[in-house]
Design a protein around this motif. Sequence first.
Motif, short mmCIF file in Angstrom:
data_model
loop_
_atom_site.label_atom_id
_atom_site.label_comp_id
_atom_site.label_asym_id
_atom_site.label_seq_id
_atom_site.Cartn_x
_atom_site.Cartn_y
_atom_site.Cartn_z
N PHE A 24 65.24 29.64 -14.83
CA PHE A 24 66.13 28.50 -15.18
C PHE A 24 67.05 28.23 -15.74
O PHE A 24 67.98 27.21 -14.91
CB PHE A 24 64.64 27.52 -15.68
CG PHE A 24 64.47 26.18 -16.06
CD1 PHE A 24 64.98 25.35 -14.35
CD2 PHE A 24 65.13 25.36 -17.32
CE1 PHE A 24 64.41 23.89 -14.90
CE2 PHE A 24 65.45 24.19 -17.60
CZ PHE A 24 65.49 23.42 -15.84
N LEU A 25 68.00 28.57 -17.41
CA LEU A 25 68.52 28.37 -17.69
C LEU A 25 69.94 29.22 -17.17
O LEU A 25 71.12 28.75 -16.56
CB LEU A 25 68.17 29.45 -19.28
CG LEU A 25 69.66 29.07 -20.00
CD1 LEU A 25 69.84 27.13 -20.24
CD2 LEU A 25 69.73 29.82 -21.07
N LEU A 26 69.97 30.32 -16.24
CA LEU A 26 70.54 30.92 -15.86
C LEU A 26 70.70 30.23 -14.47
O LEU A 26 71.70 29.53 -13.70
CB LEU A 26 70.22 32.44 -14.83
CG LEU A 26 70.95 33.20 -14.65
CD1 LEU A 26 72.29 33.42 -15.73
CD2 LEU A 26 70.78 34.12 -14.02
N PHE A 27 69.70 28.82 -13.47
CA PHE A 27 70.17 28.33 -11.78
C PHE A 27 71.23 27.04 -12.78
O PHE A 27 71.46 26.77 -12.03
CB PHE A 27 68.92 28.58 -11.37
CG PHE A 27 68.90 29.47 -10.73
CD1 PHE A 27 69.48 30.56 -9.94
CD2 PHE A 27 66.43 29.97 -10.55
CE1 PHE A 27 68.64 31.39 -9.26
CE2 PHE A 27 66.70 31.39 -10.56
CZ PHE A 27 67.90 32.45 -10.02
N LYS A 28 70.21 26.92 -13.45
CA LYS A 28 70.94 25.52 -14.57
C LYS A 28 72.59 25.69 -14.49
O LYS A 28 73.13 25.32 -14.11
CB LYS A 28 70.29 24.95 -15.75
CG LYS A 28 70.82 23.77 -16.24
CD LYS A 28 70.24 22.65 -15.31
CE LYS A 28 70.76 21.23 -16.21
NZ LYS A 28 70.51 20.15 -15.40
N ILE A 29 73.20 26.62 -15.04
CA ILE A 29 73.92 26.92 -15.36
C ILE A 29 75.08 27.40 -13.78
O ILE A 29 75.80 27.08 -13.87
CB ILE A 29 74.16 27.77 -16.66
CG1 ILE A 29 74.49 27.64 -17.60
CG2 ILE A 29 75.63 28.86 -16.52
CD1 ILE A 29 73.57 28.67 -18.82
N ILE A 30 74.19 28.05 -13.50
CA ILE A 30 74.61 27.87 -11.60
C ILE A 30 75.67 27.23 -10.97
O ILE A 30 76.40 26.79 -10.93
CB ILE A 30 75.03 29.21 -11.26
CG1 ILE A 30 74.65 30.82 -11.60
CG2 ILE A 30 74.86 29.55 -9.54
CD1 ILE A 30 74.23 31.79 -11.53
N THR A 31 74.58 26.28 -10.93
CA THR A 31 74.52 24.98 -10.80
C THR A 31 75.53 23.76 -11.61
O THR A 31 76.02 23.33 -10.66
CB THR A 31 73.07 23.98 -10.58
OG1 THR A 31 72.87 23.98 -11.13
CG2 THR A 31 72.12 24.84 -9.07
N ASP A 32 75.36 23.78 -11.99
CA ASP A 32 76.65 23.30 -13.47
C ASP A 32 78.21 23.72 -12.57
O ASP A 32 78.68 23.11 -12.81
CB ASP A 32 76.53 22.85 -14.66
CG ASP A 32 77.40 21.99 -15.61
OD1 ASP A 32 77.03 21.05 -15.13
OD2 ASP A 32 78.16 22.84 -16.63
N ILE A 33 78.11 25.07 -12.32
CA ILE A 33 79.28 25.66 -12.31
C ILE A 33 79.80 24.83 -11.31
O ILE A 33 81.20 24.74 -11.31
CB ILE A 33 79.17 27.80 -12.38
CG1 ILE A 33 79.17 27.64 -14.10
CG2 ILE A 33 80.73 27.92 -11.84
CD1 ILE A 33 78.51 29.21 -13.74
N PHE A 34 79.12 24.64 -10.23
CA PHE A 34 79.70 24.43 -8.75
C PHE A 34 79.58 22.84 -8.44
O PHE A 34 80.65 22.65 -8.07
CB PHE A 34 78.72 24.80 -8.11
CG PHE A 34 78.73 26.40 -7.15
CD1 PHE A 34 80.06 26.80 -6.39
CD2 PHE A 34 77.93 27.58 -7.83
CE1 PHE A 34 80.07 28.52 -6.12
CE2 PHE A 34 77.27 29.14 -7.12
CZ PHE A 34 78.96 29.06 -6.55
N ARG A 35 78.67 22.56 -10.10
CA ARG A 35 79.11 21.24 -9.68
C ARG A 35 80.63 20.88 -10.41
O ARG A 35 80.79 19.70 -10.19
CB ARG A 35 78.06 19.93 -10.43
CG ARG A 35 77.77 18.45 -10.17
CD ARG A 35 76.58 18.30 -10.83
NE ARG A 35 75.80 18.80 -12.19
CZ ARG A 35 75.07 19.19 -12.34
NH1 ARG A 35 74.05 18.19 -12.16
NH2 ARG A 35 74.39 18.99 -13.93
#
Length: 140
Positions: free
Chosen positions: A30-41
Amino acid sequence: MDTNMLAVDYPMLNIFWTMLELFLWILWFFLLFKIITDIFRSHDLGGWGKAGWLVLVILLPLIGVLVYLIARGRGMSERDIAQVRQSEAAFKAYVRDAAADTPEGRPGSHVDDLARLADLKANGSISEEEYQKAKDKLLA
């Protein structure tokens, strides 16, 4: 095979540790996907910055995630809040536009008047009592 033997092979403490490990794996993903979406956002990062963070987070997940949270953790919450505000504003604009048109296509004056009243109340130009009186007159 004895059924009592199966219960002894996997004691209750091992079940607890297995559940804890499963929970931590789910939390990690969950944390990994949250960070990846934050990187792209993130709009303040360029293409190479996004690529660098993504490579760091994927190739060195533990270190990459911790470094990202330390370096850009505060910005994550600010971007989340900005996105929520933008979504709420878009939703309110959609509702106002949808409610403003009557089935015949004429603009709804009551909706516009109620919106203006709500703005006046929010600005402090009129009191709650004045707002309720004006709203009752409009709806009557």
